[in-house]
Design a protein around this motif. Structure first.
Motif, PDB file in Angstrom:
ATOM      1  N   ASP A  99       0.812  -1.217   0.000  1.00  0.00           N
ATOM      2  CA  ASP A  99       0.000   0.000   0.000  1.00  0.00           C
ATOM      3  C   ASP A  99       0.849   1.272   0.000  1.00  0.00           C
ATOM      4  O   ASP A  99       0.447   2.299   0.557  1.00  0.00           O
ATOM      5  CB  ASP A  99      -0.963   0.035   1.207  1.00  0.00           C
ATOM      6  N   VAL A 101       3.572   1.915   1.610  1.00  0.00           N
ATOM      7  CA  VAL A 101       4.193   2.248   2.898  1.00  0.00           C
ATOM      8  C   VAL A 101       5.694   2.509   2.738  1.00  0.00           C
ATOM      9  O   VAL A 101       6.230   3.505   3.228  1.00  0.00           O
ATOM     10  CB  VAL A 101       3.953   1.112   3.936  1.00  0.00           C
ATOM     11  N   LYS A 104       6.466   5.795   1.003  1.00  0.00           N
ATOM     12  CA  LYS A 104       6.293   6.937   1.906  1.00  0.00           C
ATOM     13  C   LYS A 104       7.478   7.074   2.847  1.00  0.00           C
ATOM     14  O   LYS A 104       7.949   8.173   3.117  1.00  0.00           O
ATOM     15  CB  LYS A 104       5.001   6.778   2.722  1.00  0.00           C
ATOM     16  N   VAL A 107      10.336   8.624   1.102  1.00  0.00           N
ATOM     17  CA  VAL A 107      10.213  10.081   0.970  1.00  0.00           C
ATOM     18  C   VAL A 107      10.551  10.744   2.310  1.00  0.00           C
ATOM     19  O   VAL A 107      11.300  11.722   2.374  1.00  0.00           O
ATOM     20  CB  VAL A 107       8.776  10.493   0.541  1.00  0.00           C
ATOM     21  N   ALA A 108       9.993  10.159   3.385  1.00  0.00           N
ATOM     22  CA  ALA A 108      10.194  10.759   4.710  1.00  0.00           C
ATOM     23  C   ALA A 108      11.669  10.771   5.108  1.00  0.00           C
ATOM     24  O   ALA A 108      12.126  11.705   5.767  1.00  0.00           O
ATOM     25  CB  ALA A 108       9.372  10.000   5.745  1.00  0.00           C
ATOM     26  N   SER A 126       0.681  13.678  -1.810  1.00  0.00           N
ATOM     27  CA  SER A 126       1.566  13.938  -0.668  1.00  0.00           C
ATOM     28  C   SER A 126       2.993  14.150  -1.137  1.00  0.00           C
ATOM     29  O   SER A 126       3.723  14.999  -0.621  1.00  0.00           O
ATOM     30  CB  SER A 126       1.553  12.761   0.305  1.00  0.00           C
ATOM     31  N   GLU A 129       3.369  17.538  -2.682  1.00  0.00           N
ATOM     32  CA  GLU A 129       3.406  18.556  -1.624  1.00  0.00           C
ATOM     33  C   GLU A 129       4.751  18.555  -0.899  1.00  0.00           C
ATOM     34  O   GLU A 129       5.270  19.607  -0.526  1.00  0.00           O
ATOM     35  CB  GLU A 129       2.282  18.266  -0.630  1.00  0.00           C
ATOM     36  N   ALA A 130       5.329  17.355  -0.750  1.00  0.00           N
ATOM     37  CA  ALA A 130       6.623  17.257  -0.062  1.00  0.00           C
ATOM     38  C   ALA A 130       7.785  17.652  -0.969  1.00  0.00           C
ATOM     39  O   ALA A 130       8.929  17.735  -0.519  1.00  0.00           O
ATOM     40  CB  ALA A 130       6.819  15.824   0.441  1.00  0.00           C
ATOM     41  N   THR A 417      -8.639   6.858  -0.499  1.00  0.00           N
ATOM     42  CA  THR A 417      -8.152   5.615   0.123  1.00  0.00           C
ATOM     43  C   THR A 417      -9.016   5.176   1.306  1.00  0.00           C
ATOM     44  O   THR A 417      -9.131   3.984   1.564  1.00  0.00           O
ATOM     45  CB  THR A 417      -6.692   5.739   0.590  1.00  0.00           C
ATOM     46  N   GLU A 418      -9.606   6.123   2.000  1.00  0.00           N
ATOM     47  CA  GLU A 418     -10.431   5.740   3.154  1.00  0.00           C
ATOM     48  C   GLU A 418     -11.678   4.996   2.670  1.00  0.00           C
ATOM     49  O   GLU A 418     -12.017   3.930   3.184  1.00  0.00           O
ATOM     50  CB  GLU A 418     -10.822   6.960   3.985  1.00  0.00           C
TER      51      GLU A 418
END
Lengths: 450, 293
Positions: A99, A101, A104, A107-108, A126, A129-130, A417-418
C-alpha cells in the motif's frame, strides 16, 4: 583509588556506547561506476549515442518485480536499455505490495530511488506537496514522450490540474470474468447471462463439490472489484461514481449489488475461508481446472491460456436481468485510470537522465506487452509489429473494448483511500457472510456522509 | 555501599547512558506520538492541529470498539492458557531428571524462537477450512464439526489468539522455570521432613514465592494480547472485514492504509493508555511486597 576506578569504568562505558553509533555517513557522491558500466562495450564511432560521449550513470529503480507480468517487461526494458543507453546502469529495488508504505518511508527519510512506480493519487499528492515529485510536462514534451502516449492512457498521464507527474507504463486494463467452459459442459450448466443464473450455477457447482469462483479474498481490492462488477449492472459507472460523489451509496443499485454478492456467497459461490485465500491458492484452483470461474484483470489472459488453453474464455459480467443483457454486456469494470505510472524523484542527482530513462522504460514496457504478449491495452504507442499471434481471448477483448459503453476505475482504487479501505472491509465481510447488505450500506454511508 | 550511594555524580554518570537511550528511543517518540495525535497528518508533510477531533472520531468509530474487544479476548485467551500451562510444565520439568530437564526446556521453548511468519503459515494450513488438519481430524473421528476457523467473524480472533498462545507459552515456561529453580531447596527439604506432598509443596511454597515472576508473566501476556498485530496481519489481514482487528491493527490501518497518521497516532495513544492502566493494576494487585529469600 576505587573512585578513580569507577570513573574510569564509566568513561569506558560511555566511550563504547559512542563507538556503537555509526559516524554520520559522508555524503555519497554519484558512483563513478566504471565497474558498473556494461562491460565489453567499446565506444563506437558509428553510434551517435555511444558510451564515450556520456558519463556512466547508475539509477535506482523502484518498481514491482514479482511475477511474469512485472518481471518479463522489466527484464526486456533493461535488455534494450543496455543496447540503447549503455552508459546507464539500473539498480532494481523491487517494490512490495504494501500500500505504498515503503515509498512513503523513502520520501520521509529522503532515501528516494531515482525512478519509481506510484499508483495512488493520495500518495502522489503527498509526494508533490513534499517536493519529491514535480511537474514533468516540460521535460516529457521536449523529449517527445507526450506524443507517444495513447489517448486511452491520458487518465493515467494527466493530473486533475493538467500537469504531468506520472508516465504510464501499462494500459488501463479492464477486469474480466473468466470461465472454464469444460467444467460448465461437464456439469451441464449453462454459462450464466444473468445474476440469477449465476447464483443457480453456483448452487449446482456447490452441490457437486466444485468451486465456482475462487476469489483471492485476502486481498481487498479483488473483493471490491467483484462488487464493482455487480454495481455496474445497475449503475454503469460502478464505484467510480461513488468516489467522485456523483452518486450516493443510498441509491438502490448499490444495495442490490450488495444483495447479489450476499446471495452468491449464500449459494456457495466462494470457497470456505475465502477471506484467507491468497492469490497463489486461488490461481492454483483456477489453473488446475478445479474452479468454474475466475475474476481478475485482463493481465490474467496469457497465464490462463497457458494453463487452460481453449477451455478458458471470458464472458460479460452477468446482467441484472435477461432484458438488460444486451445493454449491459459492454459495461466494463476497470478501463479508467487515475494518475499512475513511473515517476522521477526531484531530488535525483541525475534528474534529467532519470526522466529520459523513465520515458524509455515506459515505452519498452508497452513494447513488450504489445509485441511479446499480444496485448493491445498499452499506454505508449508501439511501432513494432506484434511478434506473437493474438490469442482468441485477447482478440475478443480488442473487439469488445471498441464497443465499451462504460468503464470504471478498477475497484475504485487509487483515489479516496479511506472509502476504498472501508469498501474493501465491507465487501470482504459480505463474501464471508458476516455482514448483511443493509449493514454494508450503512458502513459506507458513515464514510461518505450520506 | 553507603559511600557509593552518596556519590551523586557517580550515580548520574552510571545511569546517564541508559537514561539517554530511554529518552531517545522511548520518551521522545511517545511525546511526538502524543502531539501528532491532535493533528491531521499524512506522514510526509507538516501536520495541521485539529484539537480533540481524532479522539472524538475514535470514540465514535465502531472499529475502535471491535479492536478493544478483540484485544481483551486475545489477552484473556493468552493469559488463561499460557500461564497455567507454563506453570504445569515448569513444575513438571523442575521435578524431572537432568536429561529430561534439558530436553523439555529446549523443546518447549522452540516455538518461541520460530519466526511468526513460519508459525502463522503452519497454522494457516492447519486451520484451512477445506483441507486443514484440524477439520480433517474431526472428519476422521466421524464428527460433523467442520469449521471455517479463520473466516468466521466470531471464532477468528480466538483461533489467532491460540496460535500466539502456542508460540509463546514456551517463553512463559522458561521465566517460571527459572523462578522455580531459584527458590532455595531447603524450603522443600523442610516441607518434605514435615511430610508435605510434592503437590502441596508447590502449592504452599513454590507458587507464593513466584509471585513476582507471575506479575511479569501477567504483564507480558496481557499487554502482548492487547498489542497483538503480526499474527493476524499474516493470517487474516484483520478480516473478514474488520472482525479480527485489534487497536494495533486500527493504528496500522489508519496510518498506512488510509494515510491518516494523526488518527493512527490517536489510536496508538489509546493503546499506550490501555497497556499502562493494565500494568499499573497488575503492579498494585500482584506481589506488592518484594520477596527476599
Amino acid at each position: 583509588m576505587k573512585k578513580i576506578l569507577a570513573f574510569l569504568l564509566a568513561a569506558v562505558m560511555l566511550l563504547s556506547l559512542a563507538a556503537c553509533g555509526s559516524e554520520p555517513a559522508e555524503e555519497e557522491t554519484p558512483a563513478p561506476a566504471e565497474s558498473e558500466a556494461p562491460s565489453g562495450e567499446e565506444p563506437s564511432g558509428e553510434e551517435p549515442s555511444g558510451e564515450g560521449e556520456h558519463e556512466p550513470v547508475t539509477l535506482r529503480v523502484y518498481v514491482r518485480y514479482s511475477d511474469d507480468d512485472t518481471i518479463l517487461p522489466y527484464d526486456y526494458a533493461v535488455e534494450c536499455l543496455a543496447e540503447d543507453m549503455p552508459w546507464v546502469t539500473l539498480e532494481l529495488d523491487p517494490m512490495p505490495a504494501d500500500d505504498g508504505v515503503k515509498l512513503k518511508s523513502m520520501v520521509a527519510t529522503g532515501d528516494m530511488p531515482d525512478i519509481f512506480a506510484v499508483g495512488s493519487v493520495d500518495i502522489l499528492d503527498s509526494m508533490i506537496e513534499a517536493g519529491a515529485v514535480q511537474d514533468l510536462t516540460e521535460e516529457v514534451t521536449a523529449n517527445g514522450f507526450v506524443e507517444k502516449v495513447l489517448p486511452a492512457a491520458y487518465s493515467k498521464f494527466y493530473d486533475e490540474d493538467g500537469k504531468i507527474y506520472t508516465l504510464p507504463y501499462t494500459g488501463t486494463e479492464v477486469g474480466l470474468l473468466f470461465v472454464n467452459k469444460t467444467i460448465f459442459e461437464e456439469n451441464s450448466v449453462e454459462i450464466p447471462r444473468t445474476i440469477e443464473e449465476w447464483i443457480a450455477a453456483a448452487e449446482t457447482f456447490s452441490a457437486a463439490g466444485i468451486t465456482t469462483l475462487p476469489i483471492f479474498g485476502k486481498e481487498q481490492w479483488i473483493c471490491n472489484a467483484l462488487y464493482d462488477a455487480l454495481v455496474t449492472r445497475y449503475i454503469p459507472d460502478g464505484l467510480s461514481s461513488l468516489h467522485d460523489g456523483s452518486h450516493s451509496i443510498r441509491e438502490e443499485g448499490y444495495l442490490k449489488a450488495a444483495q447479489d454478492l450476499e446471495a452468491l456467497a449464500a449459494a456457495g459461490a466462494f470457497p470456505d475461508g475465502v477471506t484467507t485465500l491468497n492469490y497463489e491458492q486461488a490461481t492454483n484452483l483456477w489453473y488446475n481446472g478445479q474452479a468454474a470461474m475466475f475474476l481478475n484483470g485482463q493481465w490474467e489472459i496469457p497465464t490462463t491460456e497457458q494453463y487452460l488453453g481453449d477451455a478458458a474464455d471470458w464472458i460479460p459480467i452477468p446482467a441484472a436481468s435477461e432484458e438488460e443483457y444486451e445493454t449491459s454486456q459492454h459495461a466494463f469494470i476497470g478501463g479508467t485510470g487515475t494518475p499512475a505510472g513511473l515517476s522521477v524523484c526531484t531530488w535525483s542527482e541525475n534528474y534529467d537522465v532519470a526522466i529520459d530513462v523513465a520515458c524509455y522504460l515506459a515505452e519498452k514496457y508497452a513494447e513488450y506487452n504489445y509485441t511479446q504478449r499480444g496485448s493491445t491495452t498499452i499506454a505508449v504507442r508501439c511501432d513494432k509489429p506484434m511478434e506473437v499471434e493474438q490469442s482468441a481471448m485477447n482478440a475478443k477483448l480488442s473487439e469488445a473494448i471498441q464497443e465499451a459503453t462504460s468503464t470504471t476505475v478498477m475497484a475504485g482504487s487509487g483515489t479516496n483511500t479511506e472509502l476504498y479501505t472501508v469498501l474493501g472491509e465491507g465487501t470482504q465481510s459480505l463474501l464471508a457472510g458476516v455482514m448483511t447488505a443493509e449493514d454494508f450500506i450503512e458502513s459506507i454511508a458513515l464514510v461518505t456522509g450520506d | 555501599m553507603k559511600k557509593y550511594l552518596g556519590n551523586k555524580a557517580m550515580i548520574l554518570a552510571l545511569i546517564a547512558p541508559t537514561m539517554i537511550l530511554i529518552c531517545v528511543m522511548v520518551l521522545y517518540p511517545l511525546v511526538i506520538l502524543f502531539t501528532k495525535s491532535f493533528t491531521e497528518w499524512d506522514g510526509l508533510n507538516p501536520s495541521t492541529f485539529k484539537g480533540m477531533d481524532n479522539y472524538i472520531r475514535l470514540f465514535k468509530d465502531p472499529i475502535f470498539y471491535t479492536g478493544l474487544q478483540n484485544g481483551i479476548i486475545f489477552a484473556l485467551v493468552q493469559t488463561c492458557i499460557q500461564i497455567p500451562v507454563a506453570t504445569l510444565l515448569a513444575f513438571a520439568v523442575k521435578d524431572s531428571g537432568r536429561f529430561e530437564k534439558k530436553f523439555f526446556r529446549i523443546t518447549y521453548y522452540l516455538p518461541a524462537v520460530l519466526s511468526i511468519t513460519v508459525v502463522a503459515q503452519l497454522w494457516l494450513s492447519m486451520y484451512n477450512a477445506e483441507y486443514g488438519l484440524i477439520n480433517k481430524i474431526f472428519e476422521l473421528m466421524g464428527l460433523e464439526y467442520r469449521q471455517n476457523w479463520l473466516g468466521d467473524g466470531d471464532s477468528g480472533i480466538v483461533a489467532i489468539a491460540i496460535v500466539n498462545t502456542w508460540q509463546f507459552t514456551g517463553y512463559q515456561f522458561i521465566l517460571l522455570l527459572s523462578a522455580a529453580n531459584s527458590i532455595p531447596e531447603h524450603y522443600f527439604e523442610a516441607a518434605q521432613i514435615d511430610g508435605c506432598s510434592k503437590f502441596k509443596a508447590h502449592l504452599r511454597i513454590t507458587l507464593p514465592l513466584m509471585q513476582e515472576s507471575y506479575k511479569y508473566c501477567l504483564i507480558i501476556a496481557i499487554t502482548g494480547g492487547l498489542n497483538a498485530f503480526a499474527t493476524m496481519n499474516i493470517m487474516t489481514g484483520g478480516g473478514p472485514g474488520t472482525s479480527t482487528y485489534t487497536l494495533t491493527y486500527l493504528m496500522y490501518r489508519s496510518a498506512f492504509k488510509v494515510g491518516n497518521y494523526g488518527y493512527g497516532c490517536a489510536s496508538a495513544i489509546m493503546l499506550v493508555v490501555q497497556c499502562l492502566i493494565v500494568s499499573i493494576i497488575i503492579n498494585k494487585a500482584v506481589a506488592r511486597e518484594r520477596i527476599i529469600y
